[in-house]
Design a protein around this motif. Structure first.
Motif, PDB file in Angstrom:
ATOM      1  N   THR A   1       0.802  -1.220   0.000  1.00  0.00           N
ATOM      2  CA  THR A   1       0.000   0.000   0.000  1.00  0.00           C
ATOM      3  C   THR A   1       0.836   1.271   0.000  1.00  0.00           C
ATOM      4  OG1 THR A   1      -0.112   0.120   2.421  1.00  0.00           O
ATOM      5  CG2 THR A   1      -1.789  -1.206   1.289  1.00  0.00           C
ATOM      6  N   SER A   2       2.126   1.143   0.337  1.00  0.00           N
ATOM      7  CA  SER A   2       3.043   2.287   0.466  1.00  0.00           C
ATOM      8  C   SER A   2       2.640   3.236   1.592  1.00  0.00           C
ATOM      9  CB  SER A   2       3.138   3.066  -0.859  1.00  0.00           C
ATOM     10  OG  SER A   2       3.689   2.248  -1.857  1.00  0.00           O
ATOM     11  N   ARG A   3       1.754   2.809   2.470  1.00  0.00           N
ATOM     12  CA  ARG A   3       1.384   3.640   3.615  1.00  0.00           C
ATOM     13  C   ARG A   3       2.364   3.394   4.759  1.00  0.00           C
ATOM     14  NH1 ARG A   3      -3.469   6.448   2.902  1.00  0.00           N
ATOM     15  NH2 ARG A   3      -2.491   7.686   4.540  1.00  0.00           N
ATOM     16  N   LEU A   4       2.590   4.437   5.536  1.00  0.00           N
ATOM     17  CA  LEU A   4       3.532   4.351   6.650  1.00  0.00           C
ATOM     18  C   LEU A   4       2.961   3.455   7.744  1.00  0.00           C
ATOM     19  CD1 LEU A   4       6.256   5.590   7.659  1.00  0.00           C
ATOM     20  CD2 LEU A   4       4.851   7.137   9.026  1.00  0.00           C
ATOM     21  N   ILE A   5       3.735   2.429   8.170  1.00  0.00           N
ATOM     22  CA  ILE A   5       3.256   1.517   9.216  1.00  0.00           C
ATOM     23  C   ILE A   5       4.128   1.555  10.472  1.00  0.00           C
ATOM     24  CG2 ILE A   5       2.071  -0.045   7.639  1.00  0.00           C
ATOM     25  CD1 ILE A   5       4.531  -1.879   7.777  1.00  0.00           C
ATOM     26  N   ALA A   6       5.301   2.196  10.413  1.00  0.00           N
ATOM     27  CA  ALA A   6       6.159   2.273  11.599  1.00  0.00           C
ATOM     28  C   ALA A   6       6.880   3.598  11.640  1.00  0.00           C
ATOM     29  CB  ALA A   6       7.167   1.127  11.614  1.00  0.00           C
ATOM     30  N   LEU A   7       6.815   4.257  12.792  1.00  0.00           N
ATOM     31  CA  LEU A   7       7.545   5.497  13.044  1.00  0.00           C
ATOM     32  C   LEU A   7       8.356   5.298  14.313  1.00  0.00           C
ATOM     33  CD1 LEU A   7       8.256   8.487  12.781  1.00  0.00           C
ATOM     34  CD2 LEU A   7       6.054   9.048  13.830  1.00  0.00           C
ATOM     35  N   THR A   8       9.678   5.307  14.162  1.00  0.00           N
ATOM     36  CA  THR A   8      10.585   5.066  15.280  1.00  0.00           C
ATOM     37  C   THR A   8      11.543   6.234  15.417  1.00  0.00           C
ATOM     38  OG1 THR A   8      10.500   2.673  14.960  1.00  0.00           O
ATOM     39  CG2 THR A   8      12.355   3.541  16.202  1.00  0.00           C
ATOM     40  N   ILE A   9      11.423   6.976  16.518  1.00  0.00           N
ATOM     41  CA  ILE A   9      12.380   8.030  16.833  1.00  0.00           C
ATOM     42  C   ILE A   9      13.078   7.609  18.109  1.00  0.00           C
ATOM     43  CG2 ILE A   9      12.691  10.469  17.359  1.00  0.00           C
ATOM     44  CD1 ILE A   9      10.322  11.089  15.611  1.00  0.00           C
ATOM     45  N   PHE A  10      14.325   7.206  17.964  1.00  0.00           N
ATOM     46  CA  PHE A  10      15.063   6.538  19.040  1.00  0.00           C
ATOM     47  C   PHE A  10      16.375   7.277  19.282  1.00  0.00           C
ATOM     48  CE2 PHE A  10      18.185   3.501  20.562  1.00  0.00           C
ATOM     49  CZ  PHE A  10      17.500   2.810  21.540  1.00  0.00           C
TER      50      PHE A  10
ATOM     51  N   MET B   1       7.106   4.577  18.138  1.00  0.00           N
ATOM     52  CA  MET B   1       8.109   4.587  19.204  1.00  0.00           C
ATOM     53  C   MET B   1       8.771   5.959  19.309  1.00  0.00           C
ATOM     54  SD  MET B   1      11.806   2.629  19.545  1.00  0.00           S
ATOM     55  CE  MET B   1      11.170   0.970  19.593  1.00  0.00           C
ATOM     56  N   PHE B   2       8.744   6.510  20.531  1.00  0.00           N
ATOM     57  CA  PHE B   2       9.587   7.635  20.926  1.00  0.00           C
ATOM     58  C   PHE B   2      10.350   7.134  22.151  1.00  0.00           C
ATOM     59  CE2 PHE B   2       6.328   9.816  18.535  1.00  0.00           C
ATOM     60  CZ  PHE B   2       6.996  10.863  17.915  1.00  0.00           C
ATOM     61  N   ARG B   3      11.642   6.866  22.016  1.00  0.00           N
ATOM     62  CA  ARG B   3      12.368   6.192  23.090  1.00  0.00           C
ATOM     63  C   ARG B   3      13.763   6.784  23.283  1.00  0.00           C
ATOM     64  NH1 ARG B   3      15.159   1.046  24.064  1.00  0.00           N
ATOM     65  NH2 ARG B   3      14.443   0.236  26.068  1.00  0.00           N
ATOM     66  N   LYS B   4      14.184   6.838  24.544  1.00  0.00           N
ATOM     67  CA  LYS B   4      15.488   7.379  24.925  1.00  0.00           C
ATOM     68  C   LYS B   4      15.680   8.786  24.378  1.00  0.00           C
ATOM     69  CE  LYS B   4      17.949   3.255  26.216  1.00  0.00           C
ATOM     70  NZ  LYS B   4      19.206   2.510  26.241  1.00  0.00           N
TER      71      LYS B   4
ATOM     72  N   ARG C   1       5.330   2.455  22.149  1.00  0.00           N
ATOM     73  CA  ARG C   1       6.492   2.556  23.035  1.00  0.00           C
ATOM     74  C   ARG C   1       6.850   4.030  23.210  1.00  0.00           C
ATOM     75  NH1 ARG C   1      10.111  -2.282  22.804  1.00  0.00           N
ATOM     76  NH2 ARG C   1       9.142  -3.846  21.483  1.00  0.00           N
ATOM     77  N   LEU C   2       6.529   4.567  24.366  1.00  0.00           N
ATOM     78  CA  LEU C   2       6.905   5.935  24.731  1.00  0.00           C
ATOM     79  C   LEU C   2       7.679   5.813  26.037  1.00  0.00           C
ATOM     80  CD1 LEU C   2       3.408   7.618  24.127  1.00  0.00           C
ATOM     81  CD2 LEU C   2       5.237   7.255  22.449  1.00  0.00           C
ATOM     82  N   SER C   3       8.971   5.585  25.949  1.00  0.00           N
ATOM     83  CA  SER C   3       9.741   5.226  27.141  1.00  0.00           C
ATOM     84  C   SER C   3      11.088   5.935  27.179  1.00  0.00           C
ATOM     85  CB  SER C   3       9.962   3.705  27.190  1.00  0.00           C
ATOM     86  OG  SER C   3      10.648   3.260  26.050  1.00  0.00           O
ATOM     87  N   TRP C   4      11.631   6.043  28.385  1.00  0.00           N
ATOM     88  CA  TRP C   4      12.910   6.721  28.634  1.00  0.00           C
ATOM     89  C   TRP C   4      12.852   8.163  28.108  1.00  0.00           C
ATOM     90  CZ3 TRP C   4      17.295   4.137  30.795  1.00  0.00           C
ATOM     91  CH2 TRP C   4      17.139   2.762  30.990  1.00  0.00           C
TER      92      TRP C   4
END
Length: 333
Positions: free
Chosen positions: A72-81, A103-106, A128-131
């Motif tokens: 589908t080319s749609r965004l399925i994961a956003l990770t800012i680590f 995810m927004f982590r560390k 995941r919103l941690s650290w």
């Protein structure tokens, strides 16, 4: 002349082939790209490398920390680590409707509260919103994320009580609320999960009261209630027919007699240190394949049973009890 024409045609073909294919350059959904650029614009950051690939002239499916569905080319994961960005989680994250993992982590300079727009992410499976430096309550709107199987809000500054409605999330495999400043009691509803029985990590908070008896009706795999202000008898969480594997109830004010507790064969890690537990370690402990054991700083008395893995641990797993004795402690008199 003919050779020159062939060369010109060949060069033209090479130039054409070197141009980006429209199907590839357009792979990123335009709406997703627009939202991502809004997210980038909300942050202050001293590390431009992190967002260096977030260039409007580049396919956003190739940006760092992102993943798109191949079909589908749609965004399925956003990770800012990691990284030194500062600011709040932008409300725009709620405008990525196909997101499965967020995810927004560390990110120690990430502050503010958890935005309510996250409730729009109905396809979300991992949150995941941690650290971070997030504050405010554990929001009740998380209950609307019915596909969620991992909730990780650990290592933050969240306050208030644990929402009882989290038990309505029937797909959860784990709830991580550890290392916050949560108060109040463990909800009675946490013994009434109707789907999977999630691992519960509630350590390093300021939880009070007794552990609800309803939790004894479920078969948990991991429970970590350590470093709170919990009281009372928790022996009902054990039993020969249970499936519990890893338990950490250390540094509370639990008080019960250990002598007659029946432990399941599945138990491999038991930490009860710094409580007010009485009695004698039961013989049944010798049948367990312990990888970790600590019953120090309690009020135990009598001889440590001989056998199994019990003598594999050093004295620090047993010391500071009222009159406990036997290897690895001094011999009983």
């Amino acid at each position: 002349m003919k050779n020159s024409l062939v060369c010109i045609l060949s060069l033209s073909l090479l130039l054409f082939l070197s141009l980006p294919s429209p199907s590839l350059s357009d792979r990123c959904n335009p709406q997703d790209k627009k939202v991502l650029l809004e997210i980038k614009a909300t942050f202050n950051f001293n590390n431009p490398y992190y967002f260096s690939s977030w260039n409007p002239n580049i396919d956003c499916c190739d940006w760092y920390g992102l993943d798109c569905d191949l079909n589908t080319s749609r965004l399925i994961a956003l990770t800012i680590f990691g990284g030194n960005l500062s600011g709040k989680i932008p409300a725009a994250v709620g405008e990525l409707p196909f997101l499965k993992n967020l995810m927004f982590r560390k990110l120690p300079n990430l502050n503010g509260t958890i935005p309510s727009s996250i409730a729009k992410l109905k396809n979300l499976r991992e949150l995941r919103l941690s650290w971070t430096n997030l504050s405010g309550p554990v929001p009740t709107f998380i209950t609307q994320l019915t596909n969620l199987y991992l909730l990780d809000l650990s290592f933050n500054y969240l306050t208030g009580s644990i929402p009882p409605s989290l038990s309505q999330l029937t797909n959860l495999l784990a709830i991580r609320l550890d290392r916050n400043k949560l108060t109040g009691e463990i909800p009675d509803t946490f013994g009434k999960f109707t789907g999977t029985v999630p691992d519960l990590y509630l350590s390093h908070n300021q939880l009070t009261g007794t552990v609800p008896k309803s939790l004894g009706d479920l078969n948990f795999t991991e429970l970590d209630f350590s470093r709170n202000k919990l009281v009372g008898d928790i022996s009902f969480l054990f039993g020969r027919n249970k499936t519990i594997q890893i338990v950490d109830f250390s540094r509370n004010m639990f008080e019960f007699n250990l002598s007659n507790v029946k432990f399941p064969a599945s138990l491999t890690s038991l930490d009860l240190n710094h409580n007010m537990i009485t009695g004698t370690p039961p013989e049944g402990l010798t049948a367990l394949n312990f990888q970790y054991l600590n019953v120090s700083y309690n009020r135990l008395c009598g001889q440590i049973p001989v056998g199994g893995k019990l003598q594999n641990f050093d004295m620090y797993s047993y010391f500071h009890n009222r009159c406990l004795c036997g290897t690895p402690l001094p011999a009983c008199k």
